[in-house]
Motif scaffolding. Sequence first.
Motif, mmCIF file in Angstrom:
data_model
loop_
_atom_site.group_PDB
_atom_site.id
_atom_site.type_symbol
_atom_site.label_atom_id
_atom_site.label_comp_id
_atom_site.label_asym_id
_atom_site.label_seq_id
_atom_site.Cartn_x
_atom_site.Cartn_y
_atom_site.Cartn_z
ATOM 1 N N GLY A 189 0.835 -1.188 0.000
ATOM 2 C CA GLY A 189 0.000 0.000 0.000
ATOM 3 C C GLY A 189 0.873 1.241 0.000
ATOM 4 N N GLY A 190 0.421 2.287 0.686
ATOM 5 C CA GLY A 190 1.145 3.551 0.678
ATOM 6 C C GLY A 190 2.547 3.446 1.233
ATOM 7 N N ASN A 191 2.673 2.973 2.477
ATOM 8 C CA ASN A 191 3.994 2.830 3.093
ATOM 9 C C ASN A 191 4.846 1.796 2.373
ATOM 10 N N GLY A 192 4.242 0.670 2.030
ATOM 11 C CA GLY A 192 5.002 -0.403 1.406
ATOM 12 C C GLY A 192 5.582 -0.014 0.064
ATOM 13 N N SER A 193 4.782 0.634 -0.769
ATOM 14 C CA SER A 193 5.283 1.047 -2.082
ATOM 15 C C SER A 193 6.326 2.142 -1.953
ATOM 16 N N ALA A 194 6.143 3.070 -1.004
ATOM 17 C CA ALA A 194 7.133 4.131 -0.799
ATOM 18 C C ALA A 194 8.471 3.547 -0.355
ATOM 19 N N ILE A 221 10.774 -5.625 6.822
ATOM 20 C CA ILE A 221 10.120 -4.321 6.893
ATOM 21 C C ILE A 221 8.625 -4.554 6.745
ATOM 22 N N SER A 222 7.871 -4.231 7.780
ATOM 23 C CA SER A 222 6.422 -4.456 7.751
ATOM 24 C C SER A 222 5.690 -3.136 7.595
ATOM 25 N N CYS A 223 4.732 -3.125 6.672
ATOM 26 C CA CYS A 223 3.865 -1.966 6.446
ATOM 27 C C CYS A 223 2.431 -2.472 6.485
ATOM 28 N N ILE A 248 6.539 0.105 10.093
ATOM 29 C CA ILE A 248 6.093 1.447 9.716
ATOM 30 C C ILE A 248 4.576 1.460 9.693
ATOM 31 N N GLY A 249 3.979 2.433 10.361
ATOM 32 C CA GLY A 249 2.525 2.508 10.390
ATOM 33 C C GLY A 249 2.054 3.930 10.576
ATOM 34 N N VAL A 297 1.994 11.511 3.960
ATOM 35 C CA VAL A 297 2.478 10.929 5.221
ATOM 36 C C VAL A 297 3.335 9.695 4.940
ATOM 37 N N ASN A 298 2.890 8.851 4.007
ATOM 38 C CA ASN A 298 3.636 7.634 3.671
ATOM 39 C C ASN A 298 5.071 7.939 3.249
#
Length: 253
Positions: free
Chosen positions: A2-7, A100-102, A132-133, A194-195
């Motif tokens: 998602g947002g964090n994972g793709s970033a 790395i967990s998002c 990261i959350g 934010v991500n």
Amino acid sequence: CGGNGSAVLFGLPYLHHALQAWGFVDGLQVTVMDADTVSPTNCVRQPFGSADIGQNKATILINRVNLFHGLAWRSQETFFGKDLKNDLGSSYDNTIDFVISCVDTREARKEMHEAFNNKMGPWRRVGYWLDIGNNASNGQFVIGQPLNDVNRQRADRLRTVTELFPSIMDTTLGEGSLPSCSAAEALERQEPFVNNVLATSALSMMTRLVRYGELSHQGAFYNAESGRSQPISIDPELLAKQARRRRNSAKAA
């Protein structure tokens, strides 16, 4: 993814190339996991287009990264699981330097906590866990070393996000909202950038760790509304207290 994972994923190739420039010729070997598929609302603030709708997120993103950077990283169209095997049929039994967990649920973090801190199972040799959350306008990133075969004897072991903040995996508190049904709702539940802030800051911290072998902080809180970032400092007294507790426990045993 998602947002964090793709970033995070789009930032990792630059760490890979930096490692090679610093003499680590193998750089990074990355596997991305996600069983989710692209929905129309994902195209609002995530790196997907209308042609991606219905396709697996991990496969789309890893293919783009590999093509642009000339890499051979891998994807698995599955969610994380405590007993998960990789797509070659073997378990993740060798030492994994970083996970790395998002993720966005307490249940997912609880499952990771149990997998990484287990003396048995395919994830028992994870070196570092970077989580990261975020919610609508603020978030956090925290790196730690699970209490497992790799880290159990370390006097200076960094506690993981689930040890520092146990409520983050307390499933009795319930979960967040359901996925957004519209673009407007998606932007209401999470502001656009934010991500990127969290991913860039987390990767910057991770880069300092792999380059210099030490950290002065193990994460941070970020608030987009106030524009403030508060580091999560590493407490030497806490580390010393943990070491004494482990020595006393060993003597008692």
